[in-house]
Write an enzyme that holds these catalytic residues in place. Structure first.
Site, PDB file in Angstrom:
ATOM      1  N   ASP A  21      36.530  46.605  52.950  1.00 37.56           N
ATOM      2  CA  ASP A  21      35.193  46.437  53.053  1.00 37.56           C
ATOM      3  C   ASP A  21      33.578  47.372  53.847  1.00 37.56           C
ATOM      4  OD1 ASP A  21      32.395  45.090  53.435  1.00 37.56           O
ATOM      5  OD2 ASP A  21      33.302  43.846  54.510  1.00 37.56           O
ATOM      6  N   ASP A  25      30.297  42.487  54.079  1.00 34.46           N
ATOM      7  CA  ASP A  25      29.887  40.718  53.976  1.00 34.46           C
ATOM      8  C   ASP A  25      31.739  40.848  53.833  1.00 34.46           C
ATOM      9  OD1 ASP A  25      31.049  42.477  51.458  1.00 34.46           O
ATOM     10  OD2 ASP A  25      29.655  41.219  49.988  1.00 34.46           O
ATOM     11  N   ASP A 190      45.208  45.534  30.633  1.00 36.86           N
ATOM     12  CA  ASP A 190      45.517  43.880  31.286  1.00 36.86           C
ATOM     13  C   ASP A 190      45.909  43.062  30.186  1.00 36.86           C
ATOM     14  OD1 ASP A 190      45.362  41.339  34.191  1.00 36.86           O
ATOM     15  OD2 ASP A 190      44.541  40.869  32.359  1.00 36.86           O
ATOM     16  N   GLU A 244      50.625  45.920  31.246  1.00 35.68           N
ATOM     17  CA  GLU A 244      50.807  45.237  31.811  1.00 35.68           C
ATOM     18  C   GLU A 244      51.719  44.306  30.834  1.00 35.68           C
ATOM     19  OE1 GLU A 244      50.330  40.840  34.341  1.00 35.68           O
ATOM     20  OE2 GLU A 244      48.596  42.005  33.141  1.00 35.68           O
TER      21      GLU A 244
END
Ligand code: GLC
Length: 502
Positions: A21, A25, A190, A244
């Site tokens: 990060d 945040d 995906d 996938e």
């Protein structure tokens, strides 16, 4: 024939919200990834795969995409993405992005239009539903205000596209071009065996993710990948796609890897294999017999981390087996996919408080299923809490890290030759040295009970899955072992790479 870059590549999966990060945040972002690219280059991987970073209401960690051509402000901007790609390329790393074609977010403008009654045929709306269940549990249908229901094989916030509509095809071809034009080297697709549903949407008995059924694996889906392959081939630089694909058999998997379809597919049979030389050998033989270009994977953002899988099956063995499995995997012909944090030996975090859990699998099953948050806990870069270097300053990360992460942090392991991190670095460096000098093919060697020995040119890999030490195969030198070896013996739960000159 020139060997394409992806054939033997080691690809590192970055679950973006949990990697690093930079904005402070508590959620990982693209600038955080960019800062850590030198770490990945030093680790010795060839490519990174970024999980979805597109605008999303985050009903499923970003696998619910509201705009396929932008970056969610949580993760940065398109300019951040472009800087990331150019830095990665400068460091010799390829970049794969995740593409989510089975469903969009319910916030996607097309679905919002469908809710208003416009162009509903881009999704799957019906007056009468069937018995299909959501993969995340509960019914796969949600009713809208006017009484029709829409299909969602995942969360209600992830309506399935209707791939029998040509507009959906055109849209995705354009999305592919959008990212290819921005320099991506390929796509991770995906739910690649999804997309089409059987005509008439018949009720089903078994709806498991991998079965070929009215829900998954319809033959029409192959036409999509033929269209996509043409787009990829139209760009310079060996752009590729990895699917996938959950299937019951390597033969079904091979259908997706025909020369005019996908370049690679995940091979989940390796990930699902128990700690057994016969199981390993069977998966390896079936895979190499069925597919032109093999891939191997032990962990990802959807499954329990392999260290913990081995530990649960046989307490006390988790770390040793996960290191041995890695060395075995990296000796196999083909490409290997690593999941962030496995190079640190991270376990699954099993004791997350319920209030912290965010996975729709947990939420939709009313807490009956733990879900996948345990493998998505942010990476510990440094020893000190509160975030172990994941976020700047004193910010708490989006999922809490256990105290044990201090000992597993990059800072703690770096330079310690016994650490898992240094072991991964050595294994990847050694693999890189060997890669172009050993053949793609593999030969089995006679192995003692409990063990598996194989060879590729001058490399021999031996792994001992049994309870007793076994004698090492004949060799000239030891290249690397996953644990200590002594007096020519390979202890249980250990793998070794040996060199044989002739
Ligand atoms: C894939 C992703 C998973 C996601 C699902 C729905 O299996 O890997 O994380 O929940 O698709 O998009």
């Amino acid at each position: 024939m020139d060997i394409p870059w992806w054939r033997d590549a080691v690809v590192y999966e970055i679950y973006v919200r949990s990697f690093a990060d930079a904005s402070g945040d508590g959620v990982g972002d693209l600038a955080g990834v960019r800062e850590r690219l030198p770490y990945l280059a030093r680790l010795g991987v060839d490519a990174v795969w970024l999980t979805p970073f597109y605008p999303s209401p985050m009903a499923d960690g970003g696998y619910d995409v509201a705009d396929y051509r932008d970056v969610d402000p949580l993760f940065g901007t398109l300019a951040d993405f472009e800087s990331l790609v150019s830095d990665a390329h400068r460091l010799g790393l390829k970049v794969l992005v995740d593409i989510v074609p089975n469903h969009s977010s319910s916030e996607h403008p097309w679905f919002q239009a469908a809710l208003r009654g416009e162009k509903r045929e881009r999704y799957i709306f019906r007056d009468k539903t069937n018995n299909w269940q959501s993969t995340f549990s509960g019914p796969a249908w949600t009713k809208v205000a006017d009484g029709q229901s829409y299909l969602h094989l995942f969360a209600p916030g992830q309506p399935d596209f209707n791939w029998r509509n040509p507009e959906v095809h055109r849209e995705f071809l354009d999305i592919l071009r959008f990212w290819l034009d921005r320099g991506v080297d390929g796509f991770r697709i995906d739910v690649a065996m999804g997309l089409y549903k059987a005509e008439g949407l018949p009720d089903v008995g078994d709806q498991s993710f991998k079965a070929v059924s009215p829900v998954w694996g319809q033959p029409e889906v192959h036409e999509v990948y033929r269209e996509w392959r043409k787009v990829l081939d139209g760009y310079p630089g060996e752009r590729m796609a990895v699917g996938e694909v959950w299937t019951d058999s390597s033969e079904d998997l091979a259908l997706y890897l025909r020369p005019d379809e996908l370049h690679q597919s995940f091979n989940f049979a390796w990930l699902q294999a128990p700690w057994s030389p016969t199981a390993f050998r069977k998966v390896i033989e079936d895979t190499l017999a069925a597919v032109p270009f093999a891939t191997w994977v032990l962990s990802n953002h959807d499954v329990v981390r392999h260290r913990t899988r081995y530990e649960t099956a046989d307490p006390g063995t988790g770390l040793a087996r996960s290191r041995a499995a890695l060395l075995t995997m990296l000796a196999l012909p083909g490409s290997a996919y690593l999941y962030q944090g496995e190079e640190l030996g991270l376990p699954e975090v099993t004791d997350l408080p319920d209030e912290a859990r965010q996975d729709p699998v947990f939420l939709q099953s009313q807490g009956k299923l733990p879900g996948r948050d345990g493998c998505r806990v942010p990476i510990p870069w440094t020893v000190d809490p509160p975030s172990h270097g994941f976020s700047p300053g004193g910010v708490e990360p989006w999922l809490p890290q256990p105290a044990t992460f201090a000992e597993l942090s990059v800072e703690k392991q770096e330079g310690d030759s016994d650490s898992t991190l240094e072991f991964y670095r050595q294994a990847l460096a050694c693999r890189r040295d060997l890669a172009r000098s050993i053949p793609y093919t593999l030969e089995w060697l006679k192995s003692p009970e409990g063990a598996l020995f194989f060879t590729r040119g001058s490399l021999i890999c031996a792994v001992n899955c049994g309870p007793k030490s076994v004698r090492l195969p004949e060799h000239d030198s030891v290249l690397l072992s996953s644990g200590p070896i002594k007096r020519g013996l390979l202890p249980p739960d250990t793998a070794v790479w040996l060199r044989r000159e002739s």
